[in-house]
Design a protein around this motif. Structure first.
Motif, PDB file in Angstrom:
ATOM      1  N   GLY A  54       0.788  -1.228   0.000  1.00 37.61           N
ATOM      2  CA  GLY A  54       0.000   0.000   0.000  1.00 37.61           C
ATOM      3  C   GLY A  54       0.816   1.272   0.000  1.00 37.61           C
ATOM      4  N   ASP A  55       2.102   1.206   0.372  1.00 35.84           N
ATOM      5  CA  ASP A  55       2.956   2.393   0.337  1.00 35.84           C
ATOM      6  C   ASP A  55       3.216   2.801  -1.111  1.00 35.84           C
ATOM      7  N   ARG A  56       3.442   4.086  -1.329  1.00 42.07           N
ATOM      8  CA  ARG A  56       3.675   4.578  -2.678  1.00 42.07           C
ATOM      9  C   ARG A  56       5.164   4.776  -2.950  1.00 42.07           C
ATOM     10  N   VAL A  57       5.590   4.277  -4.096  1.00 48.23           N
ATOM     11  CA  VAL A  57       6.964   4.451  -4.570  1.00 48.23           C
ATOM     12  C   VAL A  57       6.887   5.164  -5.913  1.00 48.23           C
ATOM     13  N   ALA A  58       7.478   6.352  -5.996  1.00 46.71           N
ATOM     14  CA  ALA A  58       7.414   7.154  -7.213  1.00 46.71           C
ATOM     15  C   ALA A  58       8.683   6.995  -8.035  1.00 46.71           C
ATOM     16  N   TYR A  59       8.530   7.107  -9.354  1.00 49.60           N
ATOM     17  CA  TYR A  59       9.672   7.071 -10.273  1.00 49.60           C
ATOM     18  C   TYR A  59       9.637   8.315 -11.139  1.00 49.60           C
ATOM     19  N   LEU A  60      10.745   9.045 -11.170  1.00 43.19           N
ATOM     20  CA  LEU A  60      10.872  10.253 -11.970  1.00 43.19           C
ATOM     21  C   LEU A  60      12.012  10.057 -12.959  1.00 43.19           C
ATOM     22  N   GLY A  61      11.696   9.901 -14.216  1.00 42.76           N
ATOM     23  CA  GLY A  61      12.772   9.679 -15.176  1.00 42.76           C
ATOM     24  C   GLY A  61      12.270   9.323 -16.554  1.00 42.76           C
ATOM     25  N   TRP A  62      13.247   9.051 -17.407  1.00 45.43           N
ATOM     26  CA  TRP A  62      12.971   8.757 -18.808  1.00 45.43           C
ATOM     27  C   TRP A  62      12.785   7.262 -19.018  1.00 45.43           C
ATOM     28  N   ASN A  63      12.803   6.841 -20.276  1.00 40.85           N
ATOM     29  CA  ASN A  63      12.560   5.436 -20.599  1.00 40.85           C
ATOM     30  C   ASN A  63      13.803   4.574 -20.376  1.00 40.85           C
ATOM     31  N   LEU A  64      14.193   4.459 -19.141  1.00 43.02           N
ATOM     32  CA  LEU A  64      15.269   3.554 -18.746  1.00 43.02           C
ATOM     33  C   LEU A  64      14.690   2.252 -18.225  1.00 43.02           C
ATOM     34  N   PRO A  65      15.449   1.149 -18.233  1.00 42.82           N
ATOM     35  CA  PRO A  65      14.956  -0.088 -17.638  1.00 42.82           C
ATOM     36  C   PRO A  65      14.537   0.077 -16.181  1.00 42.82           C
ATOM     37  N   ALA A  66      15.098   1.074 -15.490  1.00 45.44           N
ATOM     38  CA  ALA A  66      14.734   1.303 -14.091  1.00 45.44           C
ATOM     39  C   ALA A  66      13.249   1.568 -13.914  1.00 45.44           C
ATOM     40  N   LEU A  67      12.594   2.123 -14.944  1.00 45.81           N
ATOM     41  CA  LEU A  67      11.161   2.408 -14.803  1.00 45.81           C
ATOM     42  C   LEU A  67      10.343   1.122 -14.691  1.00 45.81           C
ATOM     43  N   PRO A  68      10.394   0.200 -15.681  1.00 49.90           N
ATOM     44  CA  PRO A  68       9.632  -1.037 -15.500  1.00 49.90           C
ATOM     45  C   PRO A  68      10.152  -1.894 -14.355  1.00 49.90           C
ATOM     46  N   GLU A  69      11.456  -1.862 -14.087  1.00 55.36           N
ATOM     47  CA  GLU A  69      11.973  -2.618 -12.942  1.00 55.36           C
ATOM     48  C   GLU A  69      11.340  -2.128 -11.643  1.00 55.36           C
ATOM     49  N   THR A  70      11.189  -0.809 -11.511  1.00 51.38           N
ATOM     50  CA  THR A  70      10.558  -0.265 -10.310  1.00 51.38           C
ATOM     51  C   THR A  70       9.095  -0.672 -10.234  1.00 51.38           C
ATOM     52  N   LEU A  71       8.392  -0.574 -11.364  1.00 52.26           N
ATOM     53  CA  LEU A  71       6.991  -1.022 -11.398  1.00 52.26           C
ATOM     54  C   LEU A  71       6.869  -2.459 -10.918  1.00 52.26           C
ATOM     55  N   PHE A  72       7.680  -3.353 -11.467  1.00 52.95           N
ATOM     56  CA  PHE A  72       7.584  -4.766 -11.114  1.00 52.95           C
ATOM     57  C   PHE A  72       8.008  -5.012  -9.665  1.00 52.95           C
ATOM     58  N   ALA A  73       9.069  -4.347  -9.220  1.00 55.21           N
ATOM     59  CA  ALA A  73       9.538  -4.550  -7.847  1.00 55.21           C
ATOM     60  C   ALA A  73       8.508  -4.068  -6.836  1.00 55.21           C
ATOM     61  N   VAL A  74       7.927  -2.912  -7.116  1.00 54.87           N
ATOM     62  CA  VAL A  74       6.888  -2.375  -6.233  1.00 54.87           C
ATOM     63  C   VAL A  74       5.696  -3.325  -6.194  1.00 54.87           C
ATOM     64  N   GLY A  75       5.313  -3.850  -7.370  1.00 59.74           N
ATOM     65  CA  GLY A  75       4.217  -4.812  -7.424  1.00 59.74           C
ATOM     66  C   GLY A  75       4.548  -6.122  -6.749  1.00 59.74           C
ATOM     67  N   THR A  76       5.827  -6.483  -6.720  1.00 58.51           N
ATOM     68  CA  THR A  76       6.248  -7.724  -6.064  1.00 58.51           C
ATOM     69  C   THR A  76       5.940  -7.692  -4.572  1.00 58.51           C
ATOM     70  N   ILE A  77       6.045  -6.527  -3.948  1.00 53.30           N
ATOM     71  CA  ILE A  77       5.838  -6.435  -2.496  1.00 53.30           C
ATOM     72  C   ILE A  77       4.501  -5.782  -2.146  1.00 53.30           C
ATOM     73  N   GLY A  78       3.625  -5.632  -3.154  1.00 55.42           N
ATOM     74  CA  GLY A  78       2.285  -5.132  -2.880  1.00 55.42           C
ATOM     75  C   GLY A  78       2.178  -3.646  -2.646  1.00 55.42           C
ATOM     76  N   ALA A  79       3.225  -2.890  -2.992  1.00 56.73           N
ATOM     77  CA  ALA A  79       3.175  -1.439  -2.859  1.00 56.73           C
ATOM     78  C   ALA A  79       2.564  -0.842  -4.131  1.00 56.73           C
ATOM     79  N   VAL A  80       2.566   0.492  -4.239  1.00 57.76           N
ATOM     80  CA  VAL A  80       1.885   1.186  -5.332  1.00 57.76           C
ATOM     81  C   VAL A  80       2.891   2.026  -6.107  1.00 57.76           C
ATOM     82  N   PHE A  81       2.919   1.854  -7.420  1.00 60.17           N
ATOM     83  CA  PHE A  81       3.854   2.536  -8.306  1.00 60.17           C
ATOM     84  C   PHE A  81       3.258   3.854  -8.779  1.00 60.17           C
ATOM     85  N   VAL A  82       4.071   4.929  -8.749  1.00 56.79           N
ATOM     86  CA  VAL A  82       3.610   6.253  -9.198  1.00 56.79           C
ATOM     87  C   VAL A  82       4.610   6.797 -10.218  1.00 56.79           C
ATOM     88  N   PRO A  83       4.353   6.664 -11.518  1.00 58.05           N
ATOM     89  CA  PRO A  83       5.252   7.241 -12.525  1.00 58.05           C
ATOM     90  C   PRO A  83       5.030   8.740 -12.638  1.00 58.05           C
TER      91      PRO A  83
END
Length: 511
Positions: A54-83
């Motif tokens: 339920g915690d929010r993790v935000a990503y600020l950046g361009w089209n780097l692999p870090a963006l989908p990696e953050t989405l998937f990692a956040v989803g892995t632990i049930g948190a919420v992704f904010v691009p």
């Protein structure tokens, strides 16, 4: 797996095809196994920072692999992704970070000045940069390298919140659209059917992934199917043509301005586009001249319609209809229902303009911390009001006519700017255009056109206005024209008509 959400997708893909390439970025290739490993370690690192479901993790950046990696990692632990949109200025960005209540902000190293400007204004617990860390900021790669590798199977249900995507804010303050894992998954299923996505797909992700279309309409469907995504940090038309040839790209999404820029690039005539199976356009009305430019190259150029609130797909014009129904947004996606209705919510007749409403498992949960806005947008029976105007032809194909709020009334007649803009785009000297309503003592409102001319072309306001003769009813023809070097657009390519109204409050007479 107990995790049924988006965060489980890397593990599921890695066990099916571990060695297959998932992502290519800046010349580096990442296999599905490597993506899964990096995502798992990042998820452990985020847990170590105290991030919980339920915690929010935000990503600020361009089209780097870090963006989908953050989405998937956040989803892995049930948190919420904010691009987040890296093009926003700090005064625009800080309220969004504060609104979502992000516990962690992961940011691209190139945005150090932006992050420094917002730090005093927001209460974010942890900052992580893709560059080297320091006393105040952790390094992204260092965190991944030092984290555990054991699989994580946090129970995450499909109806749990996956992502908060902020609207582009063309009509005011951006709102956080709450999308569940199910919303995003069902949207992917729609795309898999409508595009007939193959596991051999090579997708060029050149539109920004902080926007819903590039992420949910292109990258994620490619990933779930086991295809290959070629990431561009930011769009460049010449570079896009080069990457299509280099990687034998089969599928691409872009907004009209991107496809127009590619067709005007120096290498367009010689570009090797032989691998391209489908080009998908959306985000704004698509001029017929642009469609024909690509069809003349023998390419399948299709468009669809959607919005962040529907995750985003709602309508799609499929490949076998792309010529006969060119200009239409198509018919409803497989798992979506779409109606065009009058103000009393009854269905419009053939070619009668009404408002698009959407129902289906891809429709958002609501707006983050905005119950009144949610209630005004989602009807009691679950239908989503879009605010977009459209007509339906005799065959059931939908043609988007622009925002309902952009409509103006001239002499008692409803006028939709998109219809006028479609004619303007046919003028040989016009590269870009927008029409707004301005006040008029006699008629209440009249049309005012803002025109961008093609390089090397000339035209007067009077010449532009004469072009409408015989093409539109007189009351629809703009009374005035101004010329500009460019139109203001947001990151998704939509013209910011609010800015045009502010700038062209009173229009000058034709010259």
């Amino acid at each position: 797996m107990r995790n049924q959400g988006i965060g489980s997708w890397p593990a599921r893909r890695a066990r099916m095809a571990p060695g297959r390439t998932a992502i290519i970025c800046e010349g580096r290739r990442y296999s599905y196994s490597e993506v899964y490993g990096r995502v798992t370690r990042l998820a452990h690192a985020l847990r170590g920072l105290g991030v919980r479901p339920g915690d929010r993790v935000a990503y600020l950046g361009w089209n780097l692999p870090a963006l989908p990696e953050t989405l998937f990692a956040v989803g892995t632990i049930g948190a919420v992704f904010v691009p987040l949109n890296p093009r926003l200025a700090p005064p625009e960005l800080a309220p969004i970070v504060a609104d979502c209540g992000a516990d962690v902000l992961i940011w691209d190293a190139s945005l150090a000045e932006t992050v420094a400007a917002i730090r005093p204004q927001v209460a974010v617990g942890h900052y992580i940069t893709t560059g080297p860390g320091d006393a105040q900021t952790r390094g992204y790669e260092d965190m991944i390298d030092g984290a555990a590798q054991e699989p994580i199977d946090e129970p995450v249900g499909l109806d749990e919140l996956c992502m908060i995507q902020y609207t582009s804010g063309t009509s005011g303050r951006p709102k956080g659209v709450m999308l569940t894992h199910a919303n995003i998954a069902w949207n992917c299923y729609n795309i898999l059917i409508d595009v007939d996505v193959a596991s051999s797909e090579v997708s060029l992700v050149s539109a920004p992934m902080f926007h819903t279309a590039a992420l949910n309409q292109l990258f994620l469907p490619t990933f779930i199917k086991g295809g290959r995504a070629v990431l561009m940090l930011s769009f460049d038309p010449g570079r896009a043509l080069d990457l299509i040839a280099e990687h034998k790209v089969t599928w691409m999404f872009g907004v009209p301005a991107m496809f127009d820029a590619m067709a005007r690039a120096d290498g367009w005539a010689q570009a090797d586009l032989s691998s391209v199976r489908i080009l998908m356009c959306g985000g704004a009305p698509v001029p017929g001249t642009l469609i024909r430019t690509y069809q003349d190259r023998g390419l399948t150029f299709v468009q669809g319609y959607g919005l962040t609130e529907s995750a985003p797909g709602a309508l799609f014009l499929r490949a076998d209809e792309s010529v006969s129904k060119a200009g239409s947004a198509g018919t409803p996606c497989f798992f979506s229902d779409v109606r065009v209705v009058r103000t009393d919510l009854t269905d419009v007749g053939v070619n009668e303009i009404g408002e698009v409403i959407i129902s289906g498992p891809n429709v958002m949960r609501g707006y983050w911390q905005l119950p009144d806005a949610t209630a005004a947008t989602i009807l009691d029976d679950g239908w989503l009001r879009t605010g977009d105007g459209a007509t339906v032809d005799a065959d059931g194909y939908v043609f988007i006519s622009g925002r309902v709020k952009d409509m103006f009334i001239s002499g008692g007649e409803n006028v939709y700017p998109a219809e006028i803009e479609a004619v303007l785009f046919q003028h040989p000297a016009v590269a870009d255009c927008a029409v707004i309503g301005v006040s008029d003592e006699r008629w209440g409102e009249v049309g005012h056109a803002v025109v961008v001319l093609k390089e090397g072309s000339t035209a007067s306001a009077a010449e532009v206005l004469r072009f409408f003769d015989g093409k539109l009813a007189r009351y629809k023809i703009p009374r005035t024209v101004d010329f500009a070097g460019a139109l203001p657009r947001n990151a998704s390519g939509k013209v910011l008509k609010t800015r045009l109204r502010q700038h062209y409050g009173t229009a000058s007479p034709p010259a």
